[in-house]
Design a protein around this motif. Structure first.
Motif, short mmCIF file in Angstrom:
data_model
loop_
_atom_site.label_atom_id
_atom_site.label_comp_id
_atom_site.label_asym_id
_atom_site.label_seq_id
_atom_site.Cartn_x
_atom_site.Cartn_y
_atom_site.Cartn_z
N LEU A 1 0.83 -1.21 0.00
CA LEU A 1 0.00 0.00 0.00
C LEU A 1 0.86 1.25 0.00
O LEU A 1 0.65 2.17 -0.80
CB LEU A 1 -0.85 0.00 1.27
CG LEU A 1 -2.32 -0.25 1.13
CD1 LEU A 1 -2.95 -0.33 2.51
CD2 LEU A 1 -2.96 0.87 0.35
N ALA A 2 1.84 1.27 0.91
CA ALA A 2 2.68 2.46 1.07
C ALA A 2 3.45 2.74 -0.22
O ALA A 2 3.57 3.89 -0.65
CB ALA A 2 3.64 2.29 2.25
N ARG A 3 3.96 1.67 -0.84
CA ARG A 3 4.71 1.86 -2.08
C ARG A 3 3.81 2.47 -3.16
O ARG A 3 4.17 3.45 -3.80
CB ARG A 3 5.28 0.54 -2.57
CG ARG A 3 5.87 0.64 -3.96
CD ARG A 3 6.45 -0.67 -4.42
NE ARG A 3 6.63 -0.69 -5.86
CZ ARG A 3 5.71 -1.12 -6.71
NH1 ARG A 3 4.56 -1.55 -6.27
NH2 ARG A 3 5.95 -1.11 -8.01
N ALA A 4 2.62 1.88 -3.34
CA ALA A 4 1.71 2.38 -4.37
C ALA A 4 1.37 3.84 -4.11
O ALA A 4 1.38 4.67 -5.03
CB ALA A 4 0.44 1.53 -4.39
N GLU A 5 1.11 4.13 -2.83
CA GLU A 5 0.71 5.50 -2.47
C GLU A 5 1.84 6.48 -2.74
O GLU A 5 1.64 7.53 -3.35
CB GLU A 5 0.32 5.49 -0.99
CG GLU A 5 -0.59 6.60 -0.59
CD GLU A 5 -1.93 6.55 -1.30
OE1 GLU A 5 -2.55 7.61 -1.41
OE2 GLU A 5 -2.34 5.47 -1.79
N VAL A 6 3.06 6.13 -2.29
CA VAL A 6 4.20 7.04 -2.46
C VAL A 6 4.51 7.21 -3.94
O VAL A 6 4.80 8.32 -4.41
CB VAL A 6 5.43 6.50 -1.70
CG1 VAL A 6 6.67 7.28 -2.06
CG2 VAL A 6 5.18 6.59 -0.20
N LYS A 7 4.41 6.14 -4.71
CA LYS A 7 4.68 6.25 -6.16
C LYS A 7 3.69 7.20 -6.81
O LYS A 7 4.05 7.99 -7.68
CB LYS A 7 4.58 4.87 -6.81
CG LYS A 7 5.86 4.10 -6.75
CD LYS A 7 5.92 3.04 -7.83
CE LYS A 7 6.83 3.42 -8.95
NZ LYS A 7 8.23 3.13 -8.72
N GLY A 8 2.43 7.12 -6.38
CA GLY A 8 1.42 8.02 -6.91
C GLY A 8 1.74 9.46 -6.57
O GLY A 8 1.60 10.36 -7.41
N LEU A 9 2.20 9.66 -5.34
CA LEU A 9 2.51 11.03 -4.90
C LEU A 9 3.72 11.59 -5.64
O LEU A 9 3.77 12.78 -5.93
CB LEU A 9 2.78 11.04 -3.40
CG LEU A 9 1.58 10.83 -2.48
CD1 LEU A 9 2.03 10.66 -1.05
CD2 LEU A 9 0.62 11.99 -2.61
N LEU A 10 4.69 10.71 -5.95
CA LEU A 10 5.93 11.17 -6.59
C LEU A 10 5.65 11.88 -7.91
O LEU A 10 6.42 12.73 -8.33
CB LEU A 10 6.87 9.98 -6.83
CG LEU A 10 7.68 9.52 -5.63
CD1 LEU A 10 8.47 8.27 -5.95
CD2 LEU A 10 8.62 10.63 -5.18
N ALA A 11 4.54 11.52 -8.57
CA ALA A 11 4.23 12.10 -9.86
C ALA A 11 3.50 13.43 -9.72
O ALA A 11 3.22 14.09 -10.72
CB ALA A 11 3.37 11.12 -10.66
N ARG A 12 3.19 13.82 -8.48
CA ARG A 12 2.39 15.03 -8.30
C ARG A 12 3.27 16.28 -8.29
O ARG A 12 4.43 16.24 -7.89
CB ARG A 12 1.61 14.95 -6.98
CG ARG A 12 0.65 13.76 -6.92
CD ARG A 12 -0.77 14.15 -7.23
NE ARG A 12 -1.31 15.03 -6.19
CZ ARG A 12 -1.91 14.58 -5.09
NH1 ARG A 12 -2.03 13.30 -4.88
NH2 ARG A 12 -2.39 15.43 -4.22
N PRO A 13 2.69 17.43 -8.74
CA PRO A 13 3.49 18.66 -8.89
C PRO A 13 4.12 19.15 -7.60
O PRO A 13 5.23 19.69 -7.62
CB PRO A 13 2.46 19.68 -9.39
CG PRO A 13 1.33 18.88 -9.94
CD PRO A 13 1.32 17.59 -9.23
N PHE A 14 3.45 18.95 -6.45
CA PHE A 14 4.02 19.55 -5.23
C PHE A 14 5.33 18.88 -4.85
O PHE A 14 6.19 19.49 -4.20
CB PHE A 14 3.01 19.55 -4.07
CG PHE A 14 2.77 18.19 -3.44
CD1 PHE A 14 1.79 17.36 -3.92
CD2 PHE A 14 3.53 17.78 -2.35
CE1 PHE A 14 1.55 16.12 -3.33
CE2 PHE A 14 3.31 16.55 -1.76
CZ PHE A 14 2.33 15.71 -2.26
N ILE A 15 5.52 17.63 -5.27
CA ILE A 15 6.79 16.97 -5.00
C ILE A 15 7.88 17.58 -5.88
O ILE A 15 9.00 17.84 -5.43
CB ILE A 15 6.67 15.46 -5.27
CG1 ILE A 15 5.66 14.83 -4.31
CG2 ILE A 15 8.02 14.77 -5.14
CD1 ILE A 15 6.09 14.90 -2.86
#
Lengths: 287, 331
Positions: free
Chosen positions: A162-176
């Protein structure tokens, strides 16, 4: 925070939370709530196998009866709540911390590291958890902390995925991207930006994990490989009641109802939170 | 599809290899001395040393691992310390019982779960649906060993005590009666079935509850999609729509679920085998853990891992059969 409002509005989640809250109060106030000492044995011949609502030789009412050693069952159930909840919470905490760390490291590390970590996760996930637990407890002396550790260390896999999927999703977001551009270090990125945002699904996993951990502790104790007697645990209570199943069916059946209540409470919270967060997702859960 | 199966087979073998390797090192690095168990508490130092040599414990760990792995791969799993007979015999005698119990419960779980879940989806948001949802939630939360004890209480002892009809009386222990060898084939079959009823009911009830929860949701998801409306508009009967369009598509995730639910199924089987003295791999393993019979513990872990791997490959193949998109060789 709108997700939390959705959770609070979900009837199931609120019911589950209320049930767990009651259990937490029972666990904390056990010495004051319990009518008797959970390990005290009076004259066994006079006090054993008293049925629910029977009056003991000392004139006190045994609300839920006594076991084969004359110990007060209600008191043992109340003190058993302490074991169940503390094992459940501590083991789930270990699983969540370990799983989040592994998942986050895999997602941010990428490449071979990610593949290896996820392969290990899938490999451990493929094993029946009870079999893993049995193989582990076979090696050490049974006890409270062993139970917490083995349940914690066999429960991190779903959290890691879960954590991996979630973090990977976040990595693609502009705020990162913005944080990276502003010069945030990798550690800062992980701790300040990724983890706080990946928290909610991890909470779901934690809720389900507590229920699983409670069921597993009881299961191990039932097999005589968990919490050793005479400390009351719902599992070892069922196990001792098994020997007197016909004579005194209440000894084995009542602790089981407590386990069902605890597991259902955690599943209700898990269901409610998951639907509030993501109506599409659905899992089977595993014990 | 063949390629897929072969890839899965090799990852499966790698997984089993990883599992036995990890268990080997855990067991050998753990405190406690198998040689001490072998000779018993009364033995002297010389006997202990002799036992150590006989068990090969005087050699370095890595060398022991290599020999052990070679033996393990050939099916020579050592000797059970507690039973003093080959581990492979112990486990292969037990395996058919475990396969019968878990296979039958898997079948019942899916047939029952689909029926209950479909029924709930049809009656959605009625009080009946809510009642079944609550019931499945509670049953799914029941520990297998506890439900097993309750069933024994009701249908082994309760029937006799309350004078219920004899058809509701089932044996609580073992996979066959003590007199099984003296029965004719038909009687022996009936005897086996009778012994299977309570263990199977325990596993199936919990399994059906879990599956129904899932099926209900999956069917409700599919029910409002465009192609279902099209099928209805074409004038198909509700049953035709339900079976050909809704169920067919709702079943796909269920096959994935099959692979995912196997570990939980075997966990439940272990408990049920212990309660009902069902002579399967799970009971052997629990007994071996209690007796610190490490060769059996390691091999039983490997057997369970292999069962899960095989089940997953099977689920994968089933998926390919059920989903035409996976069948075409172009990929």
């Amino acid at each position: 925070m709108s997700t939390w409002r959705a959770v609070i509005r979900d009837r199931r989640a609120v019911t589950g939370l209320a049930m767990l809250a009651v259990m937490a109060v029972v666990a904390l106030a056990a010495p004051w709530l319990a009518p008797a000492d959970p390990m005290a044995q009076a004259d066994i011949l006079e006090t054993r196998f008293l049925g629910p609502l029977a009056t003991g030789p000392d004139g006190t009412i045994r609300w839920l009866g006594t076991d084969q050693l004359g110990r007060d069952l209600l008191s043992r159930l109340i003190f058993g709540t302490r074991i169940s909840l503390s094992v459940g919470l501590l083991a789930a905490l270990i699983a969540v911390v370990l799983g989040t760390a592994i998942g986050a490291i895999a997602a941010t590390g990428g490449g071979a590291l990610e593949r290896v970590l996820m392969a290990v996760t899938d490999a451990v996930l493929a094993l029946p958890r009870l079999v893993l637990l049995l193989a582990l407890v076979a090696l050490f002396q049974p006890g409270f902390w062993l139970v917490v550790l083995v349940i914690g260390f066999t429960g991190w896999m779903p959290v890691a995925r879960l954590a991996r999927a979630e973090v990977k999703g976040l990595l693609a977001r502009p705020f990162i991207e913005a944080a990276t551009a502003a010069g945030a270090s990798r550690g800062r990125l992980l701790l300040r930006h990724l983890l706080p945002n990946a928290l909610t699904p991890v909470v779901v996993a934690a809720a389900l994990g507590i229920g699983n951990a409670i069921a597993l502790e009881a299961g191990l104790s039932f097999l005589g490989l968990g919490i050793p007697a005479p400390t009351p645990s719902w599992g070892n209570m069922i196990s001792s009641g098994r020997d007197a199943l016909v004579q005194a069916p209440w000894i084995a059946t009542l602790p089981g109802l407590a386990i069902v209540a605890a597991v259902v409470a955690c599943n209700l919270i898990g269901d409610g939170v998951r639907d509030a967060l993501d109506p599409q997702a659905r899992t089977f859960g595993s014990v | 599809m063949l390629r897929r199966a072969i890839v899965r087979l090799f990852t499966g073998i790698a997984l089993i290899f990883a599992v036995v390797t990890i268990t080997f090192f855990l067991v050998n690095l753990a405190p406690g001395d198998p040689a001490r168990l072998w000779v018993g508490p009364g033995a002297g130092q010389m006997e202990l040393d002799a036992a150590r040599r006989a068990l090969g414990l005087d050699r370095p760990l890595v060398a022991r691992y290599v020999t052990w792995l070679a033996d393990f791969a050939r099916g020579e799993w050592g000797t059970s310390l507690a039973q003093q007979r080959p581990v492979s015999r112990v486990l292969f005698d037990a395996l058919p019982h475990t396969l019968l119990l878990s296979g039958a419960s898997l079948l019942l779980t899916y047939v029952g779960g689909i029926i209950v879940g479909m029924f709930q989806a049809v009656k959605r948001r009625t009080s009946l649906d809510t009642m079944i949802t609550t019931a499945t939630m509670v049953v799914y939360g029941m520990p297998a060993y506890w439900l097993a004890l309750v069933l024994v209480l009701l249908f082994s002892y309760g029937t006799a005590r309350h004078g219920w009809p004899a058809v509701l009386q089932f044996p609580a222990l073992g996979a066959a009666g003590l007199d099984a060898d003296f029965l004719n084939p038909w009687g022996r079959f009936l005897d086996r079935v009778e012994h299977l009823v309570l263990p199977l009911t325990t596993l199936a009830l919990i399994g059906i509850a879990g599956t129904a929860r899932y099926v209900r949701g999956a069917v409700l998801d599919v029910q409002d999609l465009d192609y279902v409306r099209t099928a209805r508009a074409k004038g198909l009967t509700p049953a035709g729509v339900g079976l050909r369009h809704v169920l067919r598509n709702a079943l796909l995730p269920l096959i994935t679920l099959l692979g995912l639910s196997l570990p939980a199924l075997f966990s439940g089987t272990v408990f049920v085998e212990v309660i009902f003295a069902w002579p399967g791999v799970g009971r052997e393993m629990v007994g071996a853990v209690g007796a610190r019979d490490y060769p059996v513990v390691v091999a039983a872990t490997a057997v369970f891992a292999a069962l899960v791997v095989l089940g997953n490959i099977l689920a994968d193949l089933l998926y390919a059969v059920a989903d035409p998109r996976l069948r075409s060789p172009t990929r």
